[in-house]
Design a protein around this motif. Structure first.
Motif, mmCIF file in Angstrom:
data_model
loop_
_atom_site.group_PDB
_atom_site.id
_atom_site.type_symbol
_atom_site.label_atom_id
_atom_site.label_comp_id
_atom_site.label_asym_id
_atom_site.label_seq_id
_atom_site.Cartn_x
_atom_site.Cartn_y
_atom_site.Cartn_z
ATOM 1 N N HIS A 1 0.834 -1.205 0.000
ATOM 2 C CA HIS A 1 0.000 0.000 0.000
ATOM 3 C C HIS A 1 0.868 1.254 0.000
ATOM 4 C CE1 HIS A 1 -3.629 2.282 1.964
ATOM 5 N NE2 HIS A 1 -3.119 2.922 0.937
ATOM 6 N N ALA A 2 1.847 1.299 0.891
ATOM 7 C CA ALA A 2 2.692 2.485 1.001
ATOM 8 C C ALA A 2 3.490 2.727 -0.273
ATOM 9 C CB ALA A 2 3.632 2.337 2.197
ATOM 10 N N ARG A 3 4.056 1.691 -0.829
ATOM 11 C CA ARG A 3 4.865 1.838 -2.031
ATOM 12 C C ARG A 3 4.000 2.204 -3.241
ATOM 13 N NH1 ARG A 3 10.173 2.434 -2.059
ATOM 14 N NH2 ARG A 3 10.406 1.148 -3.926
ATOM 15 N N TRP A 4 2.839 1.569 -3.360
ATOM 16 C CA TRP A 4 1.939 1.889 -4.475
ATOM 17 C C TRP A 4 1.479 3.344 -4.383
ATOM 18 C CZ3 TRP A 4 -3.347 3.187 -4.136
ATOM 19 C CH2 TRP A 4 -3.998 3.304 -5.367
ATOM 20 N N SER A 5 1.124 3.799 -3.178
ATOM 21 C CA SER A 5 0.648 5.172 -2.993
ATOM 22 C C SER A 5 1.694 6.195 -3.372
ATOM 23 C CB SER A 5 0.203 5.390 -1.544
ATOM 24 O OG SER A 5 -0.887 4.553 -1.214
ATOM 25 N N SER A 6 2.973 5.837 -3.228
ATOM 26 C CA SER A 6 4.059 6.750 -3.579
ATOM 27 C C SER A 6 4.542 6.539 -5.014
ATOM 28 C CB SER A 6 5.226 6.584 -2.607
ATOM 29 O OG SER A 6 5.808 5.294 -2.723
ATOM 30 N N ARG A 7 3.800 5.753 -5.776
ATOM 31 C CA ARG A 7 4.099 5.474 -7.183
ATOM 32 C C ARG A 7 5.467 4.797 -7.338
ATOM 33 N NH1 ARG A 7 0.899 9.791 -10.856
ATOM 34 N NH2 ARG A 7 -0.545 10.561 -9.284
ATOM 35 N N SER A 8 5.777 3.923 -6.404
ATOM 36 C CA SER A 8 7.040 3.203 -6.426
ATOM 37 C C SER A 8 6.792 1.712 -6.631
ATOM 38 C CB SER A 8 7.786 3.416 -5.099
ATOM 39 O OG SER A 8 7.975 4.789 -4.839
ATOM 40 N N SER A 9 7.862 0.957 -6.801
ATOM 41 C CA SER A 9 7.742 -0.482 -7.017
ATOM 42 C C SER A 9 7.203 -1.163 -5.764
ATOM 43 C CB SER A 9 9.107 -1.071 -7.381
ATOM 44 O OG SER A 9 10.044 -0.835 -6.346
ATOM 45 N N THR A 10 6.379 -2.177 -5.954
ATOM 46 C CA THR A 10 5.784 -2.910 -4.841
ATOM 47 C C THR A 10 6.354 -4.333 -4.795
ATOM 48 O OG1 THR A 10 3.905 -3.548 -6.239
ATOM 49 C CG2 THR A 10 3.658 -1.555 -4.920
ATOM 50 N N LEU A 11 6.012 -5.055 -3.739
ATOM 51 C CA LEU A 11 6.518 -6.418 -3.575
ATOM 52 C C LEU A 11 6.080 -7.312 -4.733
ATOM 53 C CD1 LEU A 11 5.862 -7.075 0.227
ATOM 54 C CD2 LEU A 11 8.061 -6.639 -0.873
ATOM 55 N N GLU A 12 7.021 -8.033 -5.295
ATOM 56 C CA GLU A 12 6.713 -8.957 -6.381
ATOM 57 C C GLU A 12 6.988 -10.409 -6.004
ATOM 58 O OE1 GLU A 12 7.968 -7.749 -10.349
ATOM 59 O OE2 GLU A 12 8.602 -5.833 -9.516
ATOM 60 N N ASN A 13 7.334 -10.635 -4.736
ATOM 61 C CA ASN A 13 7.695 -11.988 -4.312
ATOM 62 C C ASN A 13 6.606 -12.672 -3.498
ATOM 63 O OD1 ASN A 13 7.896 -10.356 -2.078
ATOM 64 N ND2 ASN A 13 9.880 -11.162 -1.380
ATOM 65 N N THR A 14 5.352 -12.222 -3.662
ATOM 66 C CA THR A 14 4.238 -12.905 -3.014
ATOM 67 C C THR A 14 3.491 -13.728 -4.055
ATOM 68 O OG1 THR A 14 2.486 -11.258 -3.424
ATOM 69 C CG2 THR A 14 3.994 -10.830 -1.576
ATOM 70 N N GLN A 15 2.483 -14.470 -3.597
ATOM 71 C CA GLN A 15 1.698 -15.293 -4.515
ATOM 72 C C GLN A 15 0.815 -14.465 -5.439
ATOM 73 O OE1 GLN A 15 -0.087 -18.993 -2.935
ATOM 74 N NE2 GLN A 15 0.998 -18.549 -1.020
ATOM 75 N N LEU A 16 0.755 -13.139 -5.210
ATOM 76 C CA LEU A 16 0.029 -12.275 -6.136
ATOM 77 C C LEU A 16 0.779 -12.121 -7.452
ATOM 78 C CD1 LEU A 16 -1.084 -9.430 -3.696
ATOM 79 C CD2 LEU A 16 -2.570 -11.137 -4.781
ATOM 80 N N GLY A 17 2.094 -12.331 -7.415
ATOM 81 C CA GLY A 17 2.902 -12.217 -8.626
ATOM 82 C C GLY A 17 3.421 -10.811 -8.839
ATOM 83 N N GLY A 18 3.961 -10.574 -10.028
ATOM 84 C CA GLY A 18 4.531 -9.278 -10.369
ATOM 85 C C GLY A 18 5.022 -9.284 -11.801
ATOM 86 N N GLY A 19 5.839 -8.285 -12.137
ATOM 87 C CA GLY A 19 6.406 -8.233 -13.477
ATOM 88 C C GLY A 19 5.404 -7.953 -14.571
ATOM 89 N N ILE A 20 4.475 -7.030 -14.313
ATOM 90 C CA ILE A 20 3.436 -6.678 -15.284
ATOM 91 C C ILE A 20 3.775 -5.335 -15.927
ATOM 92 C CG2 ILE A 20 0.996 -6.101 -15.583
ATOM 93 C CD1 ILE A 20 1.479 -9.059 -15.066
ATOM 94 N N GLY A 21 3.536 -5.243 -17.233
ATOM 95 C CA GLY A 21 3.787 -3.985 -17.921
ATOM 96 C C GLY A 21 3.341 -4.032 -19.365
ATOM 97 N N PHE A 22 3.871 -3.110 -20.169
ATOM 98 C CA PHE A 22 3.606 -3.033 -21.604
ATOM 99 C C PHE A 22 4.864 -3.443 -22.354
ATOM 100 C CE2 PHE A 22 0.829 0.031 -19.627
ATOM 101 C CZ PHE A 22 -0.348 -0.010 -20.349
ATOM 102 N N HIS A 23 4.709 -4.143 -23.455
ATOM 103 C CA HIS A 23 5.858 -4.430 -24.325
ATOM 104 C C HIS A 23 5.355 -4.781 -25.720
ATOM 105 C CE1 HIS A 23 5.055 -8.776 -23.890
ATOM 106 N NE2 HIS A 23 5.070 -8.610 -22.563
ATOM 107 N N GLY A 24 6.297 -4.923 -26.633
ATOM 108 C CA GLY A 24 5.954 -5.354 -27.982
ATOM 109 C C GLY A 24 5.845 -6.876 -28.039
ATOM 110 N N TRP A 25 6.239 -7.451 -29.180
ATOM 111 C CA TRP A 25 6.168 -8.914 -29.301
ATOM 112 C C TRP A 25 7.322 -9.375 -30.185
ATOM 113 C CZ3 TRP A 25 4.493 -12.032 -26.028
ATOM 114 C CH2 TRP A 25 4.140 -13.348 -26.313
ATOM 115 N N ILE A 26 7.551 -10.669 -30.197
ATOM 116 C CA ILE A 26 8.688 -11.203 -30.936
ATOM 117 C C ILE A 26 8.557 -10.972 -32.435
ATOM 118 C CG2 ILE A 26 7.700 -13.525 -31.115
ATOM 119 C CD1 ILE A 26 10.614 -14.564 -30.700
ATOM 120 N N THR A 27 7.321 -10.951 -32.922
ATOM 121 C CA THR A 27 7.016 -10.615 -34.314
ATOM 122 C C THR A 27 5.771 -9.740 -34.311
ATOM 123 O OG1 THR A 27 5.637 -12.591 -34.604
ATOM 124 C CG2 THR A 27 7.974 -12.773 -35.230
ATOM 125 N N GLU A 28 5.478 -9.112 -35.438
ATOM 126 C CA GLU A 28 4.241 -8.337 -35.531
ATOM 127 C C GLU A 28 3.056 -9.296 -35.491
ATOM 128 O OE1 GLU A 28 2.253 -6.084 -34.732
ATOM 129 O OE2 GLU A 28 3.481 -4.555 -35.698
#
Length: 399
Positions: free
Chosen positions: A335-362
């Motif tokens: 909660h504290a890290r998210w509210s400050s627009r910073s990285s949050t814990l990614e080592n729980t069962q909720l997971g992590g590593g979410i974002g935007f990216h392209g793809w290997i091919t179009e």
């Protein structure tokens, strides 16, 4: 000065809205938008950026002076609590009194708990007396929500139906019922059902406590958990993602800067846990960006671009607590890290590593649209175009 799309829609809706009409629990009274993005962004009143208490200071505390005797008093308290069974039935709100008791708080200021619009203002007879009712719109995670606040037994009112009010604006003063049956106090209700008439009293209609909790919410609990809120319209850069239509929209200072096709995670539905390959729904912030080559066996799948979000957020953490996969300490950290627009814990069962990216091919819009392991996938040209337009700390809302 150029008028933004959002400002234009706000003005149009404000002109059409009834000064005293009701507000549906989860929408605005006049619906002009034709898509989910406009429906999310357009409001008929300034959205709430947080909620404060209606008496005393912003925390519902502080000293005051008896206006009849000049004697100082300290503190405020709730004399009759939400859900309390008493002589008039089941209490659907809170009765606020000054610490001095009796009529020592008579005439003390009453404040709007948040930005909003006056739905009703006037004298509603015994036992309500002078009353003000405000409608509020606020954003919680990926949802636009509404709630109605009611202030009764006022000595006087300072607003009229149709007025726009700001957080902590003085809207009246503490009074009593017209027959002076009870000492001076503020009766405060928070209603999640705006279809109820202002003078509706559940116990007089045979409603039980579960029904009341479904249509009302405990004021102090709600205010305490909504002290600070983000307002999408106030963001310099905002990205909205609609999973249903596979579309993404980019805003710059509330003006539409572009709309793009997207693909999603291989798993369908809202992300719940690590490894489910689903795309989350929620409000997040950009915390990292990288352009160029990526190491590892899956590096090419980024399509040369990576815009990382601070998933999980506080709402994900609250769900994690309920499901027993996140501890209270972990949730507080998230909660504290998210509210400050910073990285949050990614080592729980909720997971992590979410974002935007392209793809290997179009990829093609008429082909598979569930490609990634939970991220939002963009066309190669599009991710290159928006990469520089989305700075760190930008808000991203995924529906």
């Amino acid at each position: 000065m150029k008028t933004s799309l959002i400002a234009t829609a706000y003005i149009a809706i404000a002109a059409l809205s009834s000064c005293s009409g009701g507000l549906a629990p989860s929408s605005d009274p006049v619906v002009l938008p034709s898509n989910i993005f406009d429906a999310y962004m357009v409001t008929s009143k300034p959205p709430a950026d947080g909620f404060d208490f209606p008496v005393g200071n912003i925390d519902g505390k502080g000293a005051y002076t008896d206006r009849s005797t000049g004697k100082p008093h300290s503190g405020w308290f709730v004399a009759t609590k939400f859900g309390e069974h008493y002589s008039l039935g089941i209490h659907p709100g809170e009765d606020w009194n000054g610490g001095g008791g009796g009529n020592t708080d008579l005439g003390q200021d009453v404040y709007a708990i948040a930005n909003g619009r006056v739905a009703f203002s006037g004298n509603f007879g015994q036992p309500w007396g002078n009353m003000v009712v405000l409608d509020h719109t606020f954003y919680a995670n990926y949802e636009k929500r509404a709630i109605r606040s009611l202030y009764a037994h006022l000595l006087e009112t300072h607003v009229q139906a149709g007025d726009t009010v700001t957080r902590r604006q003085r809207i009246g003063s503490i009074g009593t019922d017209p027959n002076k049956t009870f000492p001076a106090h503020l009766h405060l209700e928070l209603r999640t059902d705006a279809e109820l008439l202002p003078t509706y009293w559940p116990s007089s209609d045979g409603k039980d406590e579960p029904w009341i909790r479904e249509h009302y919410t405990p004021p102090s609990d709600f205010i305490s958990s909504h002290r600070k809120l983000f307002v999408p319209q106030a963001e310099t850069t905002l990205i909205l993602v609609d999973q249903e239509t596979y579309k993404m929209r980019l805003y710059r200072k509330s003006e539409v800067a572009g709309e793009f096709d997207i693909s999603l995670g291989q798993g369908r539905g809202q992300k719940q846990r690590e490894g489910d390959n689903k795309t989350p729904k929620g409000m997040y912030f950009v915390i990292d960006k990288h352009r160029g080559d990526f190491d590892g066996p899956y590096g090419k799948y980024y399509g040369g671009h990576w815009i990382k979000l601070n998933y999980p957020n506080k709402y994900d953490a609250e769900r994690g607590i309920a499901e027993g996969i996140v501890t209270s300490e972990q949730a507080r950290h998230i909660h504290a890290r998210w509210s400050s627009r910073s990285s949050t814990l990614e080592n729980t069962q909720l997971g992590g590593g979410i974002g935007f990216h392209g793809w290997i091919t179009e990829w093609k819009n008429n082909g598979p649209r569930h490609l990634s392991w939970g991220c939002v996938v963009m066309h190669l040209d599009d991710i290159g175009q928006v990469f520089d337009a989305i700075p760190p700390t930008s808000m991203v809302v995924i529906f």
